[in-house]
Design a protein around this motif. Structure first.
Motif, mmCIF file in Angstrom:
data_model
loop_
_atom_site.group_PDB
_atom_site.id
_atom_site.type_symbol
_atom_site.label_atom_id
_atom_site.label_comp_id
_atom_site.label_asym_id
_atom_site.label_seq_id
_atom_site.Cartn_x
_atom_site.Cartn_y
_atom_site.Cartn_z
ATOM 1 N N ALA A 122 -11.823 -2.225 -5.344
ATOM 2 C CA ALA A 122 -10.468 -2.743 -5.110
ATOM 3 C C ALA A 122 -9.487 -1.580 -5.062
ATOM 4 C CB ALA A 122 -10.058 -3.710 -6.211
ATOM 5 N N ALA A 123 -8.409 -1.779 -4.303
ATOM 6 C CA ALA A 123 -7.332 -0.790 -4.251
ATOM 7 C C ALA A 123 -6.022 -1.524 -4.437
ATOM 8 C CB ALA A 123 -7.346 -0.052 -2.911
ATOM 9 N N MET A 124 -5.095 -0.844 -5.100
ATOM 10 C CA MET A 124 -3.783 -1.469 -5.296
ATOM 11 C C MET A 124 -2.691 -0.471 -4.942
ATOM 12 S SD MET A 124 -2.354 -3.595 -8.452
ATOM 13 C CE MET A 124 -1.256 -2.806 -9.551
ATOM 14 N N VAL A 125 -1.618 -0.973 -4.371
ATOM 15 C CA VAL A 125 -0.434 -0.137 -4.209
ATOM 16 C C VAL A 125 0.771 -0.975 -4.640
ATOM 17 C CG1 VAL A 125 -0.481 -0.541 -1.695
ATOM 18 C CG2 VAL A 125 0.993 1.208 -2.596
ATOM 19 N N GLY A 150 -14.471 -5.368 -0.434
ATOM 20 C CA GLY A 150 -13.458 -4.858 -1.362
ATOM 21 C C GLY A 150 -12.097 -5.507 -1.103
ATOM 22 N N THR A 151 -11.259 -5.479 -2.141
ATOM 23 C CA THR A 151 -9.970 -6.178 -2.073
ATOM 24 C C THR A 151 -8.799 -5.202 -2.141
ATOM 25 O OG1 THR A 151 -10.884 -8.134 -3.110
ATOM 26 C CG2 THR A 151 -8.508 -7.873 -3.305
ATOM 27 N N LEU A 152 -7.800 -5.451 -1.309
ATOM 28 C CA LEU A 152 -6.540 -4.693 -1.376
ATOM 29 C C LEU A 152 -5.465 -5.584 -1.964
ATOM 30 C CD1 LEU A 152 -4.694 -2.224 -0.483
ATOM 31 C CD2 LEU A 152 -4.165 -3.603 1.528
ATOM 32 N N LEU A 153 -4.677 -5.033 -2.900
ATOM 33 C CA LEU A 153 -3.502 -5.745 -3.400
ATOM 34 C C LEU A 153 -2.273 -4.881 -3.176
ATOM 35 C CD1 LEU A 153 -5.471 -6.963 -6.352
ATOM 36 C CD2 LEU A 153 -3.984 -8.520 -5.102
ATOM 37 N N VAL A 154 -1.276 -5.455 -2.551
ATOM 38 C CA VAL A 154 -0.017 -4.748 -2.329
ATOM 39 C C VAL A 154 1.074 -5.520 -3.063
ATOM 40 C CG1 VAL A 154 1.694 -4.008 -0.616
ATOM 41 C CG2 VAL A 154 -0.737 -3.925 -0.041
ATOM 42 N N VAL A 155 1.771 -4.836 -3.955
ATOM 43 C CA VAL A 155 2.907 -5.459 -4.654
ATOM 44 C C VAL A 155 4.156 -4.791 -4.104
ATOM 45 C CG1 VAL A 155 3.924 -6.001 -6.902
ATOM 46 C CG2 VAL A 155 1.469 -5.562 -6.724
ATOM 47 N N GLU A 156 5.102 -5.570 -3.641
ATOM 48 C CA GLU A 156 6.289 -4.956 -3.044
ATOM 49 C C GLU A 156 7.536 -5.792 -3.292
ATOM 50 O OE1 GLU A 156 8.133 -2.428 -2.489
ATOM 51 O OE2 GLU A 156 6.420 -1.497 -1.498
ATOM 52 N N LEU A 157 8.655 -5.105 -3.467
ATOM 53 C CA LEU A 157 9.943 -5.792 -3.602
ATOM 54 C C LEU A 157 10.302 -6.415 -2.262
ATOM 55 C CD1 LEU A 157 11.887 -3.009 -5.494
ATOM 56 C CD2 LEU A 157 11.056 -5.162 -6.456
ATOM 57 N N SER A 158 11.074 -7.503 -2.295
ATOM 58 C CA SER A 158 11.506 -8.065 -1.017
ATOM 59 C C SER A 158 12.860 -8.751 -1.183
ATOM 60 C CB SER A 158 10.462 -9.047 -0.473
ATOM 61 O OG SER A 158 10.515 -10.263 -1.156
ATOM 62 N N GLU A 159 13.535 -8.930 -0.065
ATOM 63 C CA GLU A 159 14.834 -9.595 -0.109
ATOM 64 C C GLU A 159 14.590 -11.095 -0.204
ATOM 65 O OE1 GLU A 159 16.965 -8.160 3.380
ATOM 66 O OE2 GLU A 159 18.042 -6.799 2.037
ATOM 67 N N PRO A 160 15.228 -11.764 -1.173
ATOM 68 C CA PRO A 160 15.013 -13.215 -1.285
ATOM 69 C C PRO A 160 15.567 -13.963 -0.082
ATOM 70 C CG PRO A 160 16.686 -12.463 -2.834
ATOM 71 C CD PRO A 160 16.152 -11.251 -2.173
ATOM 72 N N LEU A 228 11.813 -12.154 -4.923
ATOM 73 C CA LEU A 228 12.277 -10.783 -5.185
ATOM 74 C C LEU A 228 11.107 -9.808 -5.112
ATOM 75 C CD1 LEU A 228 14.649 -11.388 -8.214
ATOM 76 C CD2 LEU A 228 15.310 -10.429 -6.014
ATOM 77 N N CYS A 229 9.918 -10.351 -5.292
ATOM 78 C CA CYS A 229 8.712 -9.533 -5.229
ATOM 79 C C CYS A 229 7.630 -10.344 -4.516
ATOM 80 C CB CYS A 229 8.268 -9.207 -6.655
ATOM 81 S SG CYS A 229 6.734 -8.285 -6.753
ATOM 82 N N ARG A 230 6.738 -9.658 -3.816
ATOM 83 C CA ARG A 230 5.633 -10.360 -3.158
ATOM 84 C C ARG A 230 4.331 -9.616 -3.417
ATOM 85 N NH1 ARG A 230 7.866 -14.260 0.404
ATOM 86 N NH2 ARG A 230 10.108 -13.930 0.454
ATOM 87 N N ILE A 231 3.275 -10.411 -3.587
ATOM 88 C CA ILE A 231 1.944 -9.810 -3.722
ATOM 89 C C ILE A 231 1.143 -10.188 -2.488
ATOM 90 C CG2 ILE A 231 -0.197 -9.717 -5.052
ATOM 91 C CD1 ILE A 231 1.343 -10.527 -7.523
ATOM 92 N N TYR A 232 0.633 -9.187 -1.802
ATOM 93 C CA TYR A 232 -0.222 -9.404 -0.633
ATOM 94 C C TYR A 232 -1.655 -9.100 -1.053
ATOM 95 C CZ TYR A 232 4.203 -9.196 1.874
ATOM 96 O OH TYR A 232 5.485 -9.430 2.303
ATOM 97 N N GLN A 233 -2.560 -9.954 -0.614
ATOM 98 C CA GLN A 233 -3.982 -9.741 -0.934
ATOM 99 C C GLN A 233 -4.769 -9.780 0.374
ATOM 100 O OE1 GLN A 233 -5.425 -12.367 -3.992
ATOM 101 N NE2 GLN A 233 -7.485 -11.509 -3.939
ATOM 102 N N ALA A 234 -5.723 -8.887 0.520
ATOM 103 C CA ALA A 234 -6.519 -8.845 1.750
ATOM 104 C C ALA A 234 -7.894 -8.272 1.442
ATOM 105 C CB ALA A 234 -5.802 -7.980 2.798
ATOM 106 N N LYS A 235 -8.807 -8.479 2.361
ATOM 107 C CA LYS A 235 -10.198 -8.071 2.140
ATOM 108 C C LYS A 235 -10.708 -7.154 3.249
ATOM 109 C CE LYS A 235 -13.174 -11.239 -0.399
ATOM 110 N NZ LYS A 235 -13.547 -10.333 -1.379
#
Ligand SMILES: C[S@@+](CC[C@H](N)C(=O)[O-])C[C@H]1O[C@@H](n2cnc3c(N)ncnc32)[C@H](O)[C@@H]1O
Length: 237
Positions: A122-125, A150-160, A228-235
């Motif tokens: 897994a990888a995360m950013v 394997g799994t990718l997780l991206v955590v990122e701020l976002s505009e509501p 305010l925040c989003r989590i993206y998950q991908a494979k």
């Protein structure tokens, strides 16, 4: 824009000593729960692997790395970042927390990860993809080093999206955040950059399309705290 992409490392070097304090202050500690949620998804994704190998990209001061190490006690973690200042704070933190044995830090760009193909489960950013000089190249590099499945997780701020929340968000991000940022870190520009970079980050649909076009499968996302925040998950398939 005052801060160019190539100056990102210098900017983060400058704010590294006060980064953690400001991060938790500005988000009222909610950033910790966002990382925790992403790591919970990671834990589920690697639940079949006895000793998972994890990559934390743009690890900064290692808040994300520490969260991963605590939730996955059998994991080995490689953590990369372009800022020596942030890495130094991170290294001291993991030493203090007695997690150093399982974590290796490297100064490396996400766009050019010095590593063979198919290494990580897994990888995360977390809060880093927004800053990549070449976002697509960074996403493709993470895909390359992930193992198949394997799994990718991206955590990122976002505009509501909600208008009322967005009004408060703009008031806070445009007016208060650079002022508090300047007072604590001495660098108002870095916190103005934060607001601008979040505003320029693609909308969820667009970012998910980018992940797919980079080669990821099973792409999904979750909005947290009113978006305010989003989590993206991908494979990787
Ligand atoms: C906002 S911090 C996030 C740190 C950490 N992941 C967290 O959860 O707090 C963003 C980090 O991204 C790093 N960064 C920016 N562009 C990068 C790139 N192209 N490759 C690797 N790291 C990068 C910066 O140096 C900075 O430490």
């Amino acid at each position: 824009m005052a801060i160019e992409k190539e100056n990102i490392a210098l900017m983060f070097n400058d704010i590294a000593p006060t980064y953690d304090k400001l991060n938790h202050l500005l988000s009222l500690n909610v950033d910790k729960s966002w990382r925790r949620k992403a790591v919970r998804l990671m834990k589920k994704a690697v639940s079949c692997v006895a000793k998972p190998k994890i990559l934390d990209v743009a690890c900064g001061t290692a808040d994300s790395t520490v969260q991963i190490a605590r939730s996955l006690p059998k994991a080995r973690i490689d953590a990369i970042d372009v800022s020596d200042g942030m890495l130094e704070v991170g290294k001291q933190k993991v030493e203090r927390l007695k997690l150093a044995e399982r974590i290796s830090f490297y100064n490396s760009r996400a766009e050019h990860i010095v590593c063979q193909n198919d290494v990580y489960d897994a990888a995360m950013v977390a809060f880093g993809v927004r800053n990549f000089a070449d976002r697509e190249q960074g996403l493709k590099e993470m895909l390359r080093v992930l193992k198949p499945s394997g799994t990718l997780l991206v955590v990122e701020l976002s505009e509501p999206q909600n208008r009322l929340i967005r009004w408060f968000y703009n008031l806070y991000f445009e007016n208060m955040l650079p002022r508090i940022g300047k007072r604590v870190s001495g660098n108002a520009e870095a916190y103005r950059y934060l607001q601008q970079s979040v505003a320029r980050f693609p909308m969820p649909k667009e970012f998910m399309a980018m992940l797919e076009s980079c080669g990821y499968a099973d792409v999904r996302h979750k909005a947290l705290s009113f978006g305010l925040c989003r989590i993206y998950q991908a494979k990787k398939v």
